[in-house]
Design a protein around this motif. Structure first.
Motif, PDB file in Angstrom:
ATOM      1  N   PRO A   1     -11.881  31.571  38.701  1.00  0.00           N
ATOM      2  CA  PRO A   1     -10.695  31.519  37.845  1.00  0.00           C
ATOM      3  C   PRO A   1      -9.561  30.683  38.433  1.00  0.00           C
ATOM      4  O   PRO A   1      -8.836  30.024  37.686  1.00  0.00           O
ATOM      5  N   PHE A   2      -9.414  30.704  39.758  1.00  0.00           N
ATOM      6  CA  PHE A   2      -8.307  29.942  40.352  1.00  0.00           C
ATOM      7  C   PHE A   2      -8.523  28.443  40.161  1.00  0.00           C
ATOM      8  O   PHE A   2      -7.613  27.712  39.765  1.00  0.00           O
ATOM      9  N   THR A   3      -9.773  28.014  40.418  1.00  0.00           N
ATOM     10  CA  THR A   3     -10.094  26.598  40.216  1.00  0.00           C
ATOM     11  C   THR A   3      -9.885  26.228  38.743  1.00  0.00           C
ATOM     12  O   THR A   3      -9.365  25.158  38.429  1.00  0.00           O
ATOM     13  N   ALA A   4     -10.278  27.150  37.850  1.00  0.00           N
ATOM     14  CA  ALA A   4     -10.177  26.873  36.417  1.00  0.00           C
ATOM     15  C   ALA A   4      -8.719  26.717  36.000  1.00  0.00           C
ATOM     16  O   ALA A   4      -8.358  25.743  35.334  1.00  0.00           O
ATOM     17  N   TYR A   5      -7.874  27.660  36.401  1.00  0.00           N
ATOM     18  CA  TYR A   5      -6.453  27.564  36.040  1.00  0.00           C
ATOM     19  C   TYR A   5      -5.835  26.310  36.628  1.00  0.00           C
ATOM     20  O   TYR A   5      -5.059  25.606  35.968  1.00  0.00           O
ATOM     21  N   ALA A   6      -6.176  26.029  37.882  1.00  0.00           N
ATOM     22  CA  ALA A   6      -5.629  24.828  38.521  1.00  0.00           C
ATOM     23  C   ALA A   6      -6.077  23.591  37.759  1.00  0.00           C
ATOM     24  O   ALA A   6      -5.288  22.665  37.514  1.00  0.00           O
ATOM     25  N   SER A   7      -7.332  23.601  37.319  1.00  0.00           N
ATOM     26  CA  SER A   7      -7.869  22.463  36.587  1.00  0.00           C
ATOM     27  C   SER A   7      -7.138  22.269  35.254  1.00  0.00           C
ATOM     28  O   SER A   7      -6.884  21.136  34.837  1.00  0.00           O
ATOM     29  N   ILE A   8      -6.781  23.387  34.617  1.00  0.00           N
ATOM     30  CA  ILE A   8      -6.063  23.301  33.338  1.00  0.00           C
ATOM     31  C   ILE A   8      -4.683  22.678  33.553  1.00  0.00           C
ATOM     32  O   ILE A   8      -4.294  21.727  32.867  1.00  0.00           O
ATOM     33  N   ILE A   9      -3.948  23.208  34.531  1.00  0.00           N
ATOM     34  CA  ILE A   9      -2.575  22.734  34.727  1.00  0.00           C
ATOM     35  C   ILE A   9      -2.578  21.278  35.190  1.00  0.00           C
ATOM     36  O   ILE A   9      -1.838  20.445  34.666  1.00  0.00           O
TER      37      ILE A   9
ATOM     38  N   PHE B   1       2.353  38.937  29.978  1.00  0.00           N
ATOM     39  CA  PHE B   1       1.932  37.607  30.430  1.00  0.00           C
ATOM     40  C   PHE B   1       1.011  37.724  31.646  1.00  0.00           C
ATOM     41  O   PHE B   1      -0.063  37.119  31.684  1.00  0.00           O
ATOM     42  N   VAL B   2       1.431  38.543  32.615  1.00  0.00           N
ATOM     43  CA  VAL B   2       0.613  38.733  33.816  1.00  0.00           C
ATOM     44  C   VAL B   2      -0.748  39.315  33.430  1.00  0.00           C
ATOM     45  O   VAL B   2      -1.802  38.837  33.860  1.00  0.00           O
ATOM     46  N   LEU B   3      -0.702  40.321  32.556  1.00  0.00           N
ATOM     47  CA  LEU B   3      -1.948  40.967  32.124  1.00  0.00           C
ATOM     48  C   LEU B   3      -2.892  39.948  31.476  1.00  0.00           C
ATOM     49  O   LEU B   3      -4.103  39.943  31.738  1.00  0.00           O
ATOM     50  N   SER B   4      -2.319  39.069  30.638  1.00  0.00           N
ATOM     51  CA  SER B   4      -3.179  38.109  29.944  1.00  0.00           C
ATOM     52  C   SER B   4      -3.763  37.089  30.920  1.00  0.00           C
ATOM     53  O   SER B   4      -4.906  36.664  30.758  1.00  0.00           O
ATOM     54  N   ILE B   5      -2.978  36.709  31.929  1.00  0.00           N
ATOM     55  CA  ILE B   5      -3.503  35.761  32.926  1.00  0.00           C
ATOM     56  C   ILE B   5      -4.649  36.423  33.700  1.00  0.00           C
ATOM     57  O   ILE B   5      -5.700  35.809  33.939  1.00  0.00           O
ATOM     58  N   VAL B   6      -4.441  37.711  34.056  1.00  0.00           N
ATOM     59  CA  VAL B   6      -5.484  38.428  34.790  1.00  0.00           C
ATOM     60  C   VAL B   6      -6.728  38.590  33.907  1.00  0.00           C
ATOM     61  O   VAL B   6      -7.857  38.303  34.322  1.00  0.00           O
TER      62      VAL B   6
ATOM     63  N   LYS C   1      -4.672  20.899  26.164  1.00  0.00           N
ATOM     64  CA  LYS C   1      -5.030  19.624  26.797  1.00  0.00           C
ATOM     65  C   LYS C   1      -5.791  19.889  28.108  1.00  0.00           C
ATOM     66  O   LYS C   1      -6.815  19.262  28.392  1.00  0.00           O
ATOM     67  N   GLY C   2      -5.259  20.852  28.900  1.00  0.00           N
ATOM     68  CA  GLY C   2      -5.875  21.132  30.195  1.00  0.00           C
ATOM     69  C   GLY C   2      -7.314  21.590  30.055  1.00  0.00           C
ATOM     70  O   GLY C   2      -8.165  21.281  30.887  1.00  0.00           O
ATOM     71  N   SER C   3      -7.615  22.307  28.975  1.00  0.00           N
ATOM     72  CA  SER C   3      -8.970  22.821  28.799  1.00  0.00           C
ATOM     73  C   SER C   3      -9.981  21.716  28.563  1.00  0.00           C
ATOM     74  O   SER C   3     -11.134  21.840  28.952  1.00  0.00           O
TER      75      SER C   3
ATOM     76  N   MET D   1     -15.562  21.185  34.988  1.00  0.00           N
ATOM     77  CA  MET D   1     -16.279  22.396  35.380  1.00  0.00           C
ATOM     78  C   MET D   1     -17.403  22.785  34.432  1.00  0.00           C
ATOM     79  O   MET D   1     -18.207  23.659  34.745  1.00  0.00           O
ATOM     80  N   GLY D   2     -17.422  22.189  33.248  1.00  0.00           N
ATOM     81  CA  GLY D   2     -18.491  22.518  32.312  1.00  0.00           C
ATOM     82  C   GLY D   2     -18.246  23.777  31.493  1.00  0.00           C
ATOM     83  O   GLY D   2     -19.129  24.233  30.782  1.00  0.00           O
ATOM     84  N   ILE D   3     -17.008  24.340  31.588  1.00  0.00           N
ATOM     85  CA  ILE D   3     -16.667  25.443  30.675  1.00  0.00           C
ATOM     86  C   ILE D   3     -16.253  24.798  29.360  1.00  0.00           C
ATOM     87  O   ILE D   3     -15.513  23.816  29.367  1.00  0.00           O
ATOM     88  N   SER D   4     -16.706  25.343  28.248  1.00  0.00           N
ATOM     89  CA  SER D   4     -16.345  24.778  26.961  1.00  0.00           C
ATOM     90  C   SER D   4     -14.825  24.714  26.819  1.00  0.00           C
ATOM     91  O   SER D   4     -14.109  25.621  27.233  1.00  0.00           O
ATOM     92  N   SER D   5     -14.335  23.623  26.219  1.00  0.00           N
ATOM     93  CA  SER D   5     -12.884  23.502  26.044  1.00  0.00           C
ATOM     94  C   SER D   5     -12.370  24.566  25.086  1.00  0.00           C
ATOM     95  O   SER D   5     -11.167  24.795  24.994  1.00  0.00           O
ATOM     96  N   TYR D   6     -13.289  25.211  24.362  1.00  0.00           N
ATOM     97  CA  TYR D   6     -12.861  26.301  23.484  1.00  0.00           C
ATOM     98  C   TYR D   6     -12.365  27.492  24.280  1.00  0.00           C
ATOM     99  O   TYR D   6     -11.828  28.448  23.716  1.00  0.00           O
ATOM    100  N   ALA D   7     -12.554  27.451  25.625  1.00  0.00           N
ATOM    101  CA  ALA D   7     -11.959  28.481  26.465  1.00  0.00           C
ATOM    102  C   ALA D   7     -10.457  28.547  26.227  1.00  0.00           C
ATOM    103  O   ALA D   7      -9.845  29.611  26.353  1.00  0.00           O
ATOM    104  N   ALA D   8      -9.860  27.409  25.844  1.00  0.00           N
ATOM    105  CA  ALA D   8      -8.430  27.413  25.531  1.00  0.00           C
ATOM    106  C   ALA D   8      -8.135  28.398  24.409  1.00  0.00           C
ATOM    107  O   ALA D   8      -7.149  29.136  24.451  1.00  0.00           O
TER     108      ALA D   8
END
Lengths: 318, 369
Positions: B54-62, B36-41, B321-323, B330-337
């Motif tokens: 990445p921190f802003t992105a993860y925060a934005s998702i949650i 799990f940690v590896l995948s988050i990294v 949903k968060g994506s 942020m303009g990252i495609s929601s397919y980032a999910a």
């Protein structure tokens, strides 16, 4: 007559990405690895082939890029299923999710930096348009079908023919079949099972990728939209593998039949018969299901899936 | 299994794989936590490589999945739950079949057929009172899903037809049946492939503006748990999954078990179709929406444990949903999910190997300390 040959031409154009996908998947399944990631690998190829064409205007680079990125996808699959013995179905499905996601994320970034849907240049489009051989291409009816197609079609047929001889007529091909049918026996006879699996899964993946590039460059007219490039063709390819009973030569005919089904509705005059569009689109899947059932009833071993397909081979546990 | 003496010292390979022999439950937990940690990294690196923080992105998702707007703070959670309900129920349904090593990848088709059957009653018997209507739709949905699952099961036990490919094909056949219906017999307005909005008496009940689909999740979690782990039938399912030969030797009727289990699996997936129709208030060709495929990975990731399935489904729903919110912010495609989901799964798929086996490195001859 004119209509029939137009129909045939359209069918060939529509069938080519399926041919690439099918050949790629046959290669993988022959070594016992059912890769449900075809759709994802085709997406990867669709993006990479498009991006390289957009940036370099080189047909060769585009071809290599689509092959390369999809092959990397297949490498992830091979590493997980061959070396780490992960479940093939789940890994393949994950590759599909990942591949679609990655291509669309990259695609969106490309759209953002281009400030609109990027298009390939006219120079590049000319390179991949239908070839024209003076004289030959002008033969009525058959000239266009034999000598007036885009270069991918010839590459696809050439790959299919090469793969047919590779799998059926060479010693390595025989070894591959041994791996697919009984990996333990193949291992005992001195074949490097894991190496062969890696090579074939990766090459197979790359071939699927070229099919994807065909979709983004030819079928969608060389313009990258945010979605809807591969549209489930990868899944049809998985089905076509069964339809063509794991034989690359039959895959040519098989994908042509499927291509006919997908173009049929434009050519059946509505004055003769009106069939809902959905039925035309369903036909390939229905036909595959029937083929699947018939082969299982006949228990024909020649036309069946390689026996070890879907099951990982682990030497220590045989 | 590992026979160390077989490998002579001189030809010892650099890395050897040895099956772990332990009774501790710690290593699997550690390995999966590591994955799990590896995948988050790895996911963070991917976001970073795309040129975002990445921190802003993860925060934005949650935040995007859990925190709604100021006017309606629960709006985001509601739509996350709307993603969660179908995913978890489908994964629960599929897990019954997977327990038997029957590769039902036809969840998508079973959902769709459940939706089609439920819609049939919604369209043709509009005068039914709401409770009766919902009950009829529920039963119809269950039957629709069960039929879709029964077909490949029957061919499997009769002819040994490959169920992976069969169920896969049925997904597409189901999609085109819907496309035919909404553009043909069930079409509301000529020219539009749509059945329009269903009558109000077909809508699921709501509590606090949240439809009651989540209650179905709780009921089905308990049902699957009791069925698989507390009943004789459930025990038979796992025996068939482990070894058909053992099951046959023990005198079990394998055919009956396969058919029964697939009916249950399809029934549960069919209920999802009914819930979708009844909460979307219409039937479209996007009713499955890839849930049948995602649910396969959820079921696998949860190790077919009915209590873990809702947890993993919740995580994936938050990601999904968060994506969409991240895309807006942020303009990252929601397919980032999908990419992140893929990375998580790849890491977990890889980690399973290290749960089962350990690597033994060749001891260096010189200077080994």
């Amino acid at each position: 007559m004119e209509t029939f040959f137009n129909f045939l031409y359209a069918s060939i154009i529509a069938s080519t990405p399926l041919l690439f996908g099918t050949i790629g998947e046959i290669l993988s399944e022959k070594v016992g690895n059912m890769n449900l990631g075809v759709e994802g690998m085709m997406w990867l190829g669709a993006f990479a082939g498009f991006y390289a064409a957009y940036k370099t205007e080189s047909f060769l680079f585009s071809l290599l890029a689509s092959f390369g990125l999809a092959a990397i996808g297949a490498l992830i699959y091979a590493f997980l299923t061959v070396t780490l013995k992960a479940n093939q179905n789940v890994t393949g499905l994950t590759l599909t999710t990942f591949g679609i996601g990655l291509s669309l994320v990259f695609g969106k970034a490309m759209i953002a930096s281009a400030g609109g849907a990027p298009k390939t240049s006219d120079l590049f489009n000319a390179k991949i348009s239908a070839i024209h051989i003076p004289g030959l291409s002008d033969i009525p009816y058959i000239g266009k079908i034999l000598f007036g197609l885009n270069p991918y079609v010839y590459i696809g047929v050439a790959i299919a023919v090469v793969m047919y001889f590779y799998l059926r007529k060479t010693k390595i091909g025989l070894n591959l079949r041994a791996i697919g049918e009984n990996p333990a026996a193949a291992d005992a006879s001195g074949i490097n099972v894991n190496l062969m699996k890696y090579i074939n899964i990766i090459i197979g993946g790359g071939i699927c990728g070229i099919g994807g590039a065909y979709m983004s460059l030819i079928l969608v007219n060389g313009s990258w939209q945010d979605s809807g490039v591969v549209n489930g063709y990868g899944w049809i390819a998985v089905a076509l593998v069964i339809f063509s009973s794991w034989n690359p030569a039959k895959a040519i005919a098989g994908s042509l039949v499927f291509g006919m089904f997908s173009s049929l509705r434009y050519y059946v005059p509505s004055s003769i018969i009106v069939i809902p569009t959905a039925f035309y689109q369903m036909l390939p899947f229905l036909l595959t299901t029937i083929v699947l059932i018939v082969t299982s009833i006949r228990k024909s071993r020649e036309n069946a899936q390689p026996a070890s397909c879907g099951i990982n081979y682990y030497r220590e546990e045989r | 299994m590992s026979d160390n003496s077989r490998i002579s010292a001189g030809r010892e390979p650099l890395v050897r794989v040895v099956k772990r022999e332990y009774n501790s439950k710690l290593i699997p937990v550690l390995m999966r936590a590591g994955a799990f940690v590896l995948s988050i990294v790895a996911g963070g690196l991917f976001i970073w490589a795309m040129g975002f923080n990445p921190f802003t992105a993860y925060a934005s998702i949650i935040k995007g999945a859990l925190v709604g707007s100021a006017r309606d703070p629960l709006s985001s959670i509601r739509s996350t739950i709307d993603l969660f309900v179908p995913l978890s129920i489908t994964a629960l349904g599929l897990s019954c079949a997977f327990k038997m090593k029957f590769w039902n990848i036809g969840g998508e088709g079973q959902i769709i057929m459940g939706g089609v059957f439920a819609t049939y009653f919604a369209l043709n018997f509009p005068q039914m009172p709401r409770p009766l209507m919902l009950l009829v739709m529920l039963i119809a949905g269950a039957v629709g899903g069960a039929i879709m699952a029964l077909i490949p099961a029957l061919f499997k036990v009769k002819f040994g037809t490959n169920e992976t490919l069969f169920t896969l094909m049925l997904n597409y056949i189901a999609i085109y049946i819907v496309k035919y219906l909404i553009a043909g017999p069930w079409q509301r307005t000529p020219g539009f492939a749509s059945i329009g909005k269903l009558d109000k008496n077909t809508y699921l009940y709501e509590i606090n503006r949240q439809n009651i689909g989540w209650i179905a999740v709780i009921i089905i979690v308990l049902f699957v748990y009791f069925y698989l782990y507390q009943t004789k039938s459930g025990y038979e399912v796992s025996v068939v999954g482990e070894s058909q030969a053992t099951a046959r030797y023990a005198g079990m009727n394998i055919r009956k078990i396969i058919i029964k289990t697939m009916i249950i699996s399809g029934t549960i997936c069919g209920i999802v179709g009914m819930i979708k129709v009844s909460s979307n208030h219409t039937l479209t060709d996007a009713i499955g929406g890839g849930v049948g495929f995602s649910a396969i990975t959820v079921a696998w990731l949860s190790q077919l444990n009915p209590f873990i399935i809702p947890v993993v489904s919740a995580l994936f729903s938050i990601l999904q949903k968060g994506s969409t919110v991240m895309q807006m912010n942020m303009g990252i495609s929601s397919y980032a999910a999908d990419v992140l989901q893929g990375i998580i799964l790849f890491c977990f798929l890889g980690s399973e190997f290290f749960v089962r086996y350990s690597l033994v490195f060749k001891k260096s001859r010189k200077g080994a300390k």
